[in-house]
Scaffold this active site. Structure first.
Site, PDB file in Angstrom:
ATOM      1  N   TYR A 295      30.976  33.679  39.149  1.00 38.38           N
ATOM      2  CA  TYR A 295      30.097  33.067  38.159  1.00 38.38           C
ATOM      3  C   TYR A 295      28.864  33.942  38.064  1.00 38.38           C
ATOM      4  O   TYR A 295      28.194  34.155  39.073  1.00 38.38           O
ATOM      5  CB  TYR A 295      29.679  31.647  38.537  1.00 38.38           C
ATOM      6  CG  TYR A 295      29.042  30.959  37.337  1.00 38.38           C
ATOM      7  CD1 TYR A 295      29.824  30.446  36.331  1.00 38.38           C
ATOM      8  CD2 TYR A 295      27.659  30.890  37.223  1.00 38.38           C
ATOM      9  CE1 TYR A 295      29.245  29.851  35.214  1.00 38.38           C
ATOM     10  CE2 TYR A 295      27.078  30.284  36.106  1.00 38.38           C
ATOM     11  CZ  TYR A 295      27.883  29.772  35.112  1.00 38.38           C
ATOM     12  OH  TYR A 295      27.330  29.192  34.010  1.00 38.38           O
ATOM     13  N   SER A 298      33.278  38.263  34.043  1.00 42.28           N
ATOM     14  CA  SER A 298      33.196  39.151  32.864  1.00 42.28           C
ATOM     15  C   SER A 298      34.118  38.646  31.760  1.00 42.28           C
ATOM     16  O   SER A 298      33.910  38.963  30.589  1.00 42.28           O
ATOM     17  CB  SER A 298      33.636  40.572  33.220  1.00 42.28           C
ATOM     18  OG  SER A 298      32.781  41.124  34.153  1.00 42.28           O
ATOM     19  N   TYR A 299      35.187  37.923  32.170  1.00 40.97           N
ATOM     20  CA  TYR A 299      36.188  37.463  31.197  1.00 40.97           C
ATOM     21  C   TYR A 299      36.342  35.956  31.328  1.00 40.97           C
ATOM     22  O   TYR A 299      36.547  35.449  32.428  1.00 40.97           O
ATOM     23  CB  TYR A 299      37.532  38.161  31.453  1.00 40.97           C
ATOM     24  CG  TYR A 299      37.412  39.670  31.379  1.00 40.97           C
ATOM     25  CD1 TYR A 299      37.418  40.319  30.151  1.00 40.97           C
ATOM     26  CD2 TYR A 299      37.247  40.430  32.535  1.00 40.97           C
ATOM     27  CE1 TYR A 299      37.283  41.697  30.068  1.00 40.97           C
ATOM     28  CE2 TYR A 299      37.101  41.809  32.462  1.00 40.97           C
ATOM     29  CZ  TYR A 299      37.118  42.433  31.222  1.00 40.97           C
ATOM     30  OH  TYR A 299      36.974  43.790  31.150  1.00 40.97           O
ATOM     31  N   TYR A 300      36.269  35.255  30.194  1.00 42.31           N
ATOM     32  CA  TYR A 300      36.206  33.798  30.220  1.00 42.31           C
ATOM     33  C   TYR A 300      37.589  33.148  30.060  1.00 42.31           C
ATOM     34  O   TYR A 300      37.836  32.386  29.127  1.00 42.31           O
ATOM     35  CB  TYR A 300      35.212  33.310  29.154  1.00 42.31           C
ATOM     36  CG  TYR A 300      33.812  33.834  29.423  1.00 42.31           C
ATOM     37  CD1 TYR A 300      33.072  33.329  30.487  1.00 42.31           C
ATOM     38  CD2 TYR A 300      33.240  34.833  28.647  1.00 42.31           C
ATOM     39  CE1 TYR A 300      31.796  33.803  30.764  1.00 42.31           C
ATOM     40  CE2 TYR A 300      31.969  35.318  28.910  1.00 42.31           C
ATOM     41  CZ  TYR A 300      31.261  34.795  29.972  1.00 42.31           C
ATOM     42  OH  TYR A 300      30.000  35.269  30.254  1.00 42.31           O
ATOM     43  N   HIS A 303      40.537  32.788  36.315  1.00 37.88           N
ATOM     44  CA  HIS A 303      41.247  33.690  37.222  1.00 37.88           C
ATOM     45  C   HIS A 303      40.565  33.653  38.584  1.00 37.88           C
ATOM     46  O   HIS A 303      39.386  33.312  38.692  1.00 37.88           O
ATOM     47  CB  HIS A 303      41.277  35.120  36.660  1.00 37.88           C
ATOM     48  CG  HIS A 303      39.922  35.679  36.378  1.00 37.88           C
ATOM     49  ND1 HIS A 303      39.251  35.446  35.203  1.00 37.88           N
ATOM     50  CD2 HIS A 303      39.094  36.429  37.129  1.00 37.88           C
ATOM     51  CE1 HIS A 303      38.082  36.041  35.233  1.00 37.88           C
ATOM     52  NE2 HIS A 303      37.945  36.650  36.401  1.00 37.88           N
ATOM     53  N   VAL A 304      41.316  33.993  39.610  1.00 37.46           N
ATOM     54  CA  VAL A 304      40.815  33.912  40.984  1.00 37.46           C
ATOM     55  C   VAL A 304      41.017  35.272  41.652  1.00 37.46           C
ATOM     56  O   VAL A 304      42.057  35.907  41.481  1.00 37.46           O
ATOM     57  CB  VAL A 304      41.576  32.804  41.761  1.00 37.46           C
ATOM     58  CG1 VAL A 304      41.154  32.770  43.223  1.00 37.46           C
ATOM     59  CG2 VAL A 304      41.346  31.445  41.112  1.00 37.46           C
TER      60      VAL A 304
HETATM   61  N1  GTA Z   1      45.418  43.796  36.554  1.00 39.04           N
HETATM   62  O1  GTA Z   1      43.851  45.093  32.472  1.00 39.04           O
HETATM   63  C1  GTA Z   1      43.610  44.604  33.580  1.00 39.04           C
HETATM   64  C2  GTA Z   1      42.327  44.165  33.984  1.00 39.04           C
HETATM   65  N2  GTA Z   1      41.098  44.147  33.388  1.00 39.04           N
HETATM   66  C3  GTA Z   1      40.758  44.617  32.056  1.00 39.04           C
HETATM   67  C4  GTA Z   1      40.205  43.606  34.242  1.00 39.04           C
HETATM   68  N3  GTA Z   1      40.832  43.287  35.374  1.00 39.04           N
HETATM   69  C5  GTA Z   1      42.144  43.607  35.247  1.00 39.04           C
HETATM   70  N4  GTA Z   1      43.168  43.482  36.127  1.00 39.04           N
HETATM   71  C6  GTA Z   1      44.389  43.898  35.736  1.00 39.04           C
HETATM   72  N5  GTA Z   1      44.600  44.429  34.489  1.00 39.04           N
HETATM   73  O2  GTA Z   1      38.496  41.969  38.982  1.00 39.04           O
HETATM   74  C7  GTA Z   1      40.268  42.642  36.528  1.00 39.04           C
HETATM   75  C8  GTA Z   1      38.913  43.187  36.907  1.00 39.04           C
HETATM   76  C9  GTA Z   1      38.281  42.002  37.597  1.00 39.04           C
HETATM   77  C10 GTA Z   1      38.975  40.814  36.953  1.00 39.04           C
HETATM   78  C11 GTA Z   1      38.053  40.055  36.058  1.00 39.04           C
HETATM   79  O3  GTA Z   1      40.017  41.314  36.173  1.00 39.04           O
HETATM   80  O4  GTA Z   1      39.001  44.315  37.746  1.00 39.04           O
HETATM   81  P1  GTA Z   1      35.716  38.945  36.364  1.00 39.04           P
HETATM   82  O5  GTA Z   1      35.860  38.358  35.002  1.00 39.04           O
HETATM   83  O6  GTA Z   1      35.216  38.043  37.406  1.00 39.04           O
HETATM   84  O7  GTA Z   1      34.911  40.246  36.191  1.00 39.04           O
HETATM   85  O8  GTA Z   1      37.122  39.450  36.872  1.00 39.04           O
HETATM   86  P2  GTA Z   1      34.443  41.312  37.278  1.00 39.04           P
HETATM   87  O9  GTA Z   1      34.980  41.117  38.613  1.00 39.04           O
HETATM   88  O10 GTA Z   1      32.991  41.401  37.135  1.00 39.04           O
HETATM   89  O11 GTA Z   1      35.127  42.579  36.801  1.00 39.04           O
HETATM   90  P3  GTA Z   1      34.475  43.812  36.342  1.00 39.04           P
HETATM   91  O12 GTA Z   1      33.329  43.405  35.489  1.00 39.04           O
HETATM   92  O13 GTA Z   1      35.547  44.612  35.718  1.00 39.04           O
HETATM   93  O14 GTA Z   1      33.902  44.572  37.642  1.00 39.04           O
HETATM   94  C12 GTA Z   1      32.652  44.298  38.298  1.00 39.04           C
HETATM   95  C13 GTA Z   1      32.117  45.558  38.915  1.00 39.04           C
HETATM   96  O15 GTA Z   1      33.133  46.185  39.717  1.00 39.04           O
HETATM   97  C14 GTA Z   1      31.750  46.588  37.880  1.00 39.04           C
HETATM   98  O16 GTA Z   1      30.459  46.379  37.379  1.00 39.04           O
HETATM   99  C15 GTA Z   1      31.910  47.880  38.634  1.00 39.04           C
HETATM  100  O17 GTA Z   1      30.767  48.151  39.423  1.00 39.04           O
HETATM  101  C16 GTA Z   1      33.056  47.583  39.577  1.00 39.04           C
HETATM  102  N6  GTA Z   1      34.311  48.062  39.036  1.00 39.04           N
HETATM  103  C17 GTA Z   1      34.894  47.664  37.891  1.00 39.04           C
HETATM  104  N7  GTA Z   1      36.048  48.300  37.688  1.00 39.04           N
HETATM  105  C18 GTA Z   1      36.221  49.112  38.734  1.00 39.04           C
HETATM  106  C19 GTA Z   1      37.240  50.019  39.088  1.00 39.04           C
HETATM  107  N8  GTA Z   1      38.324  50.210  38.306  1.00 39.04           N
HETATM  108  N9  GTA Z   1      37.107  50.688  40.247  1.00 39.04           N
HETATM  109  C20 GTA Z   1      36.025  50.488  41.028  1.00 39.04           C
HETATM  110  N10 GTA Z   1      35.025  49.632  40.753  1.00 39.04           N
HETATM  111  C21 GTA Z   1      35.113  48.965  39.609  1.00 39.04           C
END
Ligand code: GTA
Length: 364
Positions: A295, A298-300, A303-304
């Site tokens: 919370y 990034s995506y609404y 998911h866990v």
């Molecule tokens: N399997 O296409 C996908 C996909 N996408 C587009 C996102 N995710 C996906 N997983 C699969 N296929 O854990 C994953 C993301 C994330 C989750 C969404 O879905 O990797 P969230 O809505 O809570 O958002 O979760 P979250 O965790 O903030 O994800 P976000 O914004 O992508 O990452 C947060 C921080 O992690 C970033 O600001 C960056 O610092 C770091 N980060 C992001 N991507 C990467 C990466 N590929 N490698 C290393 N660090 C990363």
């Protein structure tokens, strides 16, 4: 016999590692016609961020033909104990940097088979991606239920268009071969698969994600007692069973996790349980898993996150991660609408559009 199996698996892992971790948001598998084959199909626009501790470099690129933006997240992959033989081989050249008494520092050039960089490529990237991955200040917001209703909720409702990659997973148009387990129930079912952030070479940075089949749960704020079966199903304590993959220790030799997962889902038809699935697939015990919800996410779409407890995963910090067990407990034992009523604090970066809204409303 064991050696030839390991060689086979290693060679398949190497092949997979060599394939870039490409993500085409908003496009399904059929549309996945590569508009790029190598990094030199792109030119640098700007270095968005670099992090020496996490060994990451994030680049804003532009495709040389289509002139569309891309974001490339480059991250050195972790060591695995399978690399030790190569590290100790005589091929490795050591270049002395300095020596002081018993202390020396060398730069070593390791062979390419242990020298990988994970490249997560987002193409075409939107302004939102460029903002998200740029180095920037972070603030802590205190969001009351009233602020949520007046500022955050209207913002979230405008973000509906960014979930194509989620629907591709749920409809098996993308990443179907990566599924670890699946429970197809429309209310409390989910798909469990490796997160984009995990390159799947090592178990000590395991990062797996459960994506709910149920639509309409935007965030933690929407969760209430009606969602307990879903939350419990996703979390459910895995029972320790005889592990068919007892050879697994720290290093992930596997694949095909998906085949195992599909069998689990289809055979019994009684629903899979994710921590059990992670135990069976990766041999990581439930007590070694940190299971949480973000919370703000990034995506609404609900998911866990499942990460190895020893992994300092991005986003596993206070101000972002809420343990799923705590969420269940708060809803079940305190108040069915606990999260609708609670004041929540969260970290937000200044280039996030929600930050601008909160700032305009005088909240930060
Ligand atoms: N399997 O296409 C996908 C996909 N996408 C587009 C996102 N995710 C996906 N997983 C699969 N296929 O854990 C994953 C993301 C994330 C989750 C969404 O879905 O990797 P969230 O809505 O809570 O958002 O979760 P979250 O965790 O903030 O994800 P976000 O914004 O992508 O990452 C947060 C921080 O992690 C970033 O600001 C960056 O610092 C770091 N980060 C992001 N991507 C990467 C990466 N590929 N490698 C290393 N660090 C990363």
């Amino acid at each position: 016999m064991a050696d030839s199996r390991s060689d086979e698996i290693n060679s398949s892992c190497n092949k997979r590692r060599l394939e870039a971790n490409l993500v085409l948001e908003n496009e399904n598998e059929e549309c996945k016609k590569m508009k790029y084959e190598a990094m030199n199909d792109f030119q640098l626009v700007k270095i968005l961020a670099e992090d020496a501790r996490n060994k990451t470099l994030i680049l804003h690129l532009q495709n040389k033909v289509e002139h569309k933006d891309a974001v490339s997240i480059l991250e050195k992959t972790p060591f695995s104990n399978k690399m030790v033989d190569t590290i100790l081989s005589s091929d490795v050249k050591m270049e002395l940097q300095f020596n002081n008494d018993i202390y020396s520092q060398f730069l070593c050039k390791f062979p390419e088979e242990i020298n990988f960089v994970k490249n997560t490529l987002i193409y075409p990237a939107t302004e939102k991606h460029l903002n998200k991955y740029s180095a920037q200040r972070t603030y802590l917001v205190t969001e009351t239920p009233d602020i949520y209703q007046k500022v955050t909720l209207p913002f979230i409702e405008e973000q509906a268009g960014h979930l194509q990659w989620v629907y591709n997973i749920l409809e098996k148009k993308a990443e179907a071969d990566r599924i670890v387990c699946e429970d197809p129930h429309p209310e409390h079912g989910f798909i469990l698969l490796p997160d984009l952030k995990w390159e799947q070479t090592q178990l000590n940075n395991l990062y797996v994600m459960a994506v709910s089949y149920k639509h309409g749960i935007k965030t933690l704020r929407d969760l209430n007692a009606t969602h307990l079966p879903l939350l419990k199903n996703i979390l459910k304590q895995g029972t320790v069973r005889n592990n068919q993959m007892s050879g697994f220790s720290n290093v992930l030799y596997c694949r095909p996790t998906s085949i195992l997962g599909f069998h689990m889902a289809s055979r019994g038809g009684q629903g899979s349980v994710s921590r059990e699935a992670i135990l069976k697939t990766y041999n990581v015990h439930p007590s070694q898993l940190r299971v949480f919800v973000h919370y703000q996410p990034s995506y609404y779409h609900f998911h866990v996150h499942f990460t190895h407890v020893e992994y300092d995963a991005p986003g596993s910090v206070v101000g972002r991660a809420h343990l799923l067990q705590d969420i269940i407990d708060n809803i079940e034992n305190f108040d069915s609408n606990y999260y609708a009523k609670k004041t929540l604090q969260f970290n937000i970066s200044e280039k996030n559009k929600l930050f601008s809204r909160l700032k305009t409303a005088g909240i930060v």
